[in-house]
Design a protein around this motif. Structure first.
Motif, PDB file in Angstrom:
ATOM      1  N   ASN A 150       3.197  10.058  -1.510  1.00  0.00           N
ATOM      2  CA  ASN A 150       4.586  10.291  -1.895  1.00  0.00           C
ATOM      3  C   ASN A 150       5.229   9.063  -2.532  1.00  0.00           C
ATOM      4  O   ASN A 150       6.461   9.001  -2.654  1.00  0.00           O
ATOM      5  CB  ASN A 150       5.398  10.719  -0.669  1.00  0.00           C
ATOM      6  CG  ASN A 150       4.938  12.047  -0.105  1.00  0.00           C
ATOM      7  OD1 ASN A 150       4.594  12.966  -0.860  1.00  0.00           O
ATOM      8  ND2 ASN A 150       4.907  12.149   1.216  1.00  0.00           N
TER       9      ASN A 150
ATOM     10  N   GLN B  99       5.551   6.159  -1.346  1.00  0.00           N
ATOM     11  CA  GLN B  99       6.271   5.338  -0.385  1.00  0.00           C
ATOM     12  C   GLN B  99       5.365   4.222   0.120  1.00  0.00           C
ATOM     13  O   GLN B  99       4.146   4.398   0.240  1.00  0.00           O
ATOM     14  CB  GLN B  99       6.756   6.186   0.791  1.00  0.00           C
ATOM     15  CG  GLN B  99       7.812   7.200   0.415  1.00  0.00           C
ATOM     16  CD  GLN B  99       8.350   7.945   1.624  1.00  0.00           C
ATOM     17  OE1 GLN B  99       8.126   7.553   2.764  1.00  0.00           O
ATOM     18  NE2 GLN B  99       9.068   9.034   1.382  1.00  0.00           N
ATOM     19  N   ILE B 100       5.963   3.075   0.408  1.00  0.00           N
ATOM     20  CA  ILE B 100       5.208   1.928   0.911  1.00  0.00           C
ATOM     21  C   ILE B 100       4.921   2.132   2.394  1.00  0.00           C
ATOM     22  O   ILE B 100       5.839   2.336   3.194  1.00  0.00           O
ATOM     23  CB  ILE B 100       5.981   0.620   0.685  1.00  0.00           C
ATOM     24  CG1 ILE B 100       6.163   0.369  -0.814  1.00  0.00           C
ATOM     25  CG2 ILE B 100       5.276  -0.554   1.350  1.00  0.00           C
ATOM     26  CD1 ILE B 100       7.090  -0.776  -1.146  1.00  0.00           C
ATOM     27  N   ILE B 101       3.641   2.073   2.737  1.00  0.00           N
ATOM     28  CA  ILE B 101       3.259   2.268   4.133  1.00  0.00           C
ATOM     29  C   ILE B 101       2.662   1.014   4.753  1.00  0.00           C
ATOM     30  O   ILE B 101       2.422   0.973   5.965  1.00  0.00           O
ATOM     31  CB  ILE B 101       2.252   3.438   4.279  1.00  0.00           C
ATOM     32  CG1 ILE B 101       1.006   3.189   3.418  1.00  0.00           C
ATOM     33  CG2 ILE B 101       2.909   4.754   3.927  1.00  0.00           C
ATOM     34  CD1 ILE B 101      -0.108   4.206   3.646  1.00  0.00           C
ATOM     35  N   ASP B 102       2.422  -0.029   3.942  1.00  0.00           N
ATOM     36  CA  ASP B 102       1.865  -1.256   4.525  1.00  0.00           C
ATOM     37  C   ASP B 102       2.104  -2.434   3.587  1.00  0.00           C
ATOM     38  O   ASP B 102       2.199  -2.272   2.359  1.00  0.00           O
ATOM     39  CB  ASP B 102       0.360  -1.093   4.772  1.00  0.00           C
ATOM     40  CG  ASP B 102      -0.154  -2.056   5.835  1.00  0.00           C
ATOM     41  OD1 ASP B 102       0.672  -2.801   6.416  1.00  0.00           O
ATOM     42  OD2 ASP B 102      -1.371  -2.062   6.098  1.00  0.00           O
TER      43      ASP B 102
ATOM     44  N   LYS C 119       0.851  -1.185   0.000  1.00  0.00           N
ATOM     45  CA  LYS C 119       0.000   0.000   0.000  1.00  0.00           C
ATOM     46  C   LYS C 119       0.887   1.235   0.000  1.00  0.00           C
ATOM     47  O   LYS C 119       1.862   1.309   0.761  1.00  0.00           O
ATOM     48  CB  LYS C 119      -0.907   0.014   1.236  1.00  0.00           C
ATOM     49  CG  LYS C 119      -1.908   1.160   1.271  1.00  0.00           C
ATOM     50  CD  LYS C 119      -2.810   1.055   2.493  1.00  0.00           C
ATOM     51  CE  LYS C 119      -3.825   2.197   2.533  1.00  0.00           C
ATOM     52  NZ  LYS C 119      -4.702   2.098   3.734  1.00  0.00           N
ATOM     53  N   LEU C 120       0.586   2.200  -0.876  1.00  0.00           N
ATOM     54  CA  LEU C 120       1.412   3.390  -1.035  1.00  0.00           C
ATOM     55  C   LEU C 120       0.716   4.620  -0.462  1.00  0.00           C
ATOM     56  O   LEU C 120      -0.512   4.695  -0.409  1.00  0.00           O
ATOM     57  CB  LEU C 120       1.708   3.636  -2.521  1.00  0.00           C
ATOM     58  CG  LEU C 120       2.307   2.488  -3.327  1.00  0.00           C
ATOM     59  CD1 LEU C 120       2.536   2.930  -4.763  1.00  0.00           C
ATOM     60  CD2 LEU C 120       3.595   2.000  -2.700  1.00  0.00           C
ATOM     61  N   ASN C 121       1.526   5.632  -0.079  1.00  0.00           N
ATOM     62  CA  ASN C 121       0.956   6.928   0.274  1.00  0.00           C
ATOM     63  C   ASN C 121       1.106   7.882  -0.911  1.00  0.00           C
ATOM     64  O   ASN C 121       1.549   7.498  -1.998  1.00  0.00           O
ATOM     65  CB  ASN C 121       1.623   7.495   1.534  1.00  0.00           C
ATOM     66  CG  ASN C 121       3.117   7.783   1.342  1.00  0.00           C
ATOM     67  OD1 ASN C 121       3.626   7.796   0.216  1.00  0.00           O
ATOM     68  ND2 ASN C 121       3.818   8.011   2.448  1.00  0.00           N
TER      69      ASN C 121
ATOM     70  N   LYS D 244      10.095  -0.887   8.723  1.00  0.00           N
ATOM     71  CA  LYS D 244       9.214   0.234   8.389  1.00  0.00           C
ATOM     72  C   LYS D 244       8.823   1.005   9.658  1.00  0.00           C
ATOM     73  O   LYS D 244       8.785   2.246   9.660  1.00  0.00           O
ATOM     74  CB  LYS D 244       7.969  -0.277   7.665  1.00  0.00           C
ATOM     75  CG  LYS D 244       6.984   0.808   7.258  1.00  0.00           C
ATOM     76  CD  LYS D 244       5.887   0.244   6.380  1.00  0.00           C
ATOM     77  CE  LYS D 244       5.033  -0.764   7.093  1.00  0.00           C
ATOM     78  NZ  LYS D 244       4.220  -0.136   8.183  1.00  0.00           N
ATOM     79  N   GLN D 245       8.547   0.275  10.726  1.00  0.00           N
ATOM     80  CA  GLN D 245       8.163   0.920  11.976  1.00  0.00           C
ATOM     81  C   GLN D 245       9.293   1.778  12.548  1.00  0.00           C
ATOM     82  O   GLN D 245       9.051   2.726  13.281  1.00  0.00           O
ATOM     83  CB  GLN D 245       7.753  -0.148  13.001  1.00  0.00           C
ATOM     84  CG  GLN D 245       6.467  -0.887  12.662  1.00  0.00           C
ATOM     85  CD  GLN D 245       5.244   0.020  12.640  1.00  0.00           C
ATOM     86  OE1 GLN D 245       5.189   1.034  13.355  1.00  0.00           O
ATOM     87  NE2 GLN D 245       4.276  -0.329  11.807  1.00  0.00           N
TER      88      GLN D 245
ATOM     89  N   LYS E 224      12.699   3.968   4.799  1.00  0.00           N
ATOM     90  CA  LYS E 224      11.936   4.346   3.613  1.00  0.00           C
ATOM     91  C   LYS E 224      11.882   3.188   2.616  1.00  0.00           C
ATOM     92  O   LYS E 224      12.907   2.716   2.141  1.00  0.00           O
ATOM     93  CB  LYS E 224      12.580   5.578   2.951  1.00  0.00           C
ATOM     94  CG  LYS E 224      11.905   6.019   1.663  1.00  0.00           C
ATOM     95  CD  LYS E 224      12.678   7.171   1.022  1.00  0.00           C
ATOM     96  CE  LYS E 224      12.102   7.541  -0.344  1.00  0.00           C
ATOM     97  NZ  LYS E 224      12.913   8.593  -1.014  1.00  0.00           N
TER      98      LYS E 224
ATOM     99  N   GLU F 255       8.279  -5.263   8.201  1.00  0.00           N
ATOM    100  CA  GLU F 255       7.376  -4.450   9.027  1.00  0.00           C
ATOM    101  C   GLU F 255       8.151  -3.768  10.152  1.00  0.00           C
ATOM    102  O   GLU F 255       7.934  -2.577  10.434  1.00  0.00           O
ATOM    103  CB  GLU F 255       6.260  -5.319   9.596  1.00  0.00           C
ATOM    104  CG  GLU F 255       5.237  -4.571  10.434  1.00  0.00           C
ATOM    105  CD  GLU F 255       4.494  -3.499   9.663  1.00  0.00           C
ATOM    106  OE1 GLU F 255       4.145  -2.462  10.278  1.00  0.00           O
ATOM    107  OE2 GLU F 255       4.260  -3.676   8.448  1.00  0.00           O
TER     108      GLU F 255
END
Length: 336
Positions: free
Chosen positions: A147, A149-152, A143-145, A206-207, A211, A203
């Motif tokens: 920008n 970037q991968i957020i999930d 899942k991207l935002n 990412k937390q 990036k 995960e």
């Protein structure tokens, strides 16, 4: 840059072909799957490949190890062999090559091929290769935002999250950072379904604010079972033919035979009273007599006679004389 290739599984869905040869060494359009994979990765990252680390099962044997080292050397790289003798998950497999996890690395699972024309974003902590798919519910997706970037990371989402499926190739700016996260999973026995999973490490990274960005590929080709492997062979032949790559050896002998492109025909092949193609790969030293073949994959030193083949896969040193069409027979099989 280093490439790490976990490939300890035998590939049971591709039997009988993987009873004698590990799946990544099955030839597609004349080259082993893993050879094409590392070549394509090298093309995308456009950097010198210092080392290619192959993670295999100890039972694969010395000949397989020699072939893998040769693949690395053809790319001007050092080849290294590591062993994973228990199927304990993706994170455990990668950690078997922990000594090679220094500096920037690419981790690539050796059961998929791709075509891509993107520039690797080396400023990111990680780039995850993805492909847009029609039915994301069958895949792990990102899942991207806004920008990009991968957020999930979501495994086989029941509700729509994204149509960008993870294809199993990952870039990490720091191999040491990935190694640290994987070691944490092993030390703390973080398992799902009895296995250590790479996605848990991703995960955690990412937390911590690392990036992640996507690398979108144009084509994603699977080699999971016989039918999709034959389809991948056909698709790749088409791409190579469009690229103007020579696929037919000058040593092929034609006796009242026709080749319909695209086809790969290896060295010292005799085609007699035959129609070959389209979308056929025939390995070195084969003899094909009184036969029509299309949409099929034949390996080395095999003899085929009196056949009409379509969607067929035949191993090396086999003999086939018969009327069956959509067949799958392994190495050293005899049907006559």
């Amino acid at each position: 840059m280093k490439i790490i290739v976990p490939m300890a599984g035998r590939g049971s869905r591709l039997r009988p072909h993987t009873l004698t040869v590990p799946k990544p060494l099955i030839p597609i359009a004349g080259k082993p799957i893993v050879h094409r994979l590392v070549e394509d990765i090298a093309g995308v990252i456009n950097q010198e490949i210092e080392e290619i680390a192959f993670i295999i099962h100890k039972d694969f044997g010395s000949q397989v190890e020699k072939e893998l080292i040769a693949i690395a050397e053809k790319l001007g790289s050092k080849g290294t062999i590591y062993y994973q003798n228990e199927a304990l998950g993706t994170a455990h497999a990668i950690m078997c090559a922990k000594e090679s996890m220094t500096g920037p690395i690419v981790v690539a699972y050796a059961d998929t091929l791709f075509r891509a024309d993107f520039t690797l974003d080396t400023s990111a902590d990680s780039v995850i290769w993805v492909k847009q798919v029609e039915d994301p519910s069958a895949f792990g997706v990102v899942k991207l935002n806004a920008n990009n970037q991968i957020i999930d990371f979501v495994e086989k989402p029941k509700d729509f999250v994204s149509n960008l499926a993870i294809i199993g190739i990952y870039y990490f700016k720091s191999g040491e950072a990935l190694r640290s996260e994987l070691q944490y999973l092993l030390d703390n026995n973080v398992v799902k379904g009895g296995e250590y999973q790479l996605t848990d490490a991703l995960e955690n990274m990412k937390q911590k604010g690392m990036k992640f960005v996507p690398g979108k590929v144009d084509e994603w080709m699977d080699c999971g079972n016989k039918n999709v492997t034959v389809e991948t062979n056909s698709r790749l032949l088409g791409f190579l033919y469009q690229d103007g790559i020579e696929l037919i050896s000058e040593s092929v002998v034609l006796e009242n035979a026709t080749i319909i492109s695209p086809c790969f025909i290896g060295n010292n092949v005799l085609l007699k009273n035959a129609i070959i193609g389209p979308n056929v790969s025939i390995g070195n030293g084969c003899v094909v007599d009184n036969t029509t073949i299309k949409n099929s994959l034949v390996q080395d030193h095999t003899k085929i006679k009196n056949a009409n083949l379509d969607n067929a896969m035949i191993g090396s040193h086999a003999i086939f004389d018969g009327n069956f069409t959509s067949i799958s027979i392994g190495d050293y099989s005899v049907l006559e």
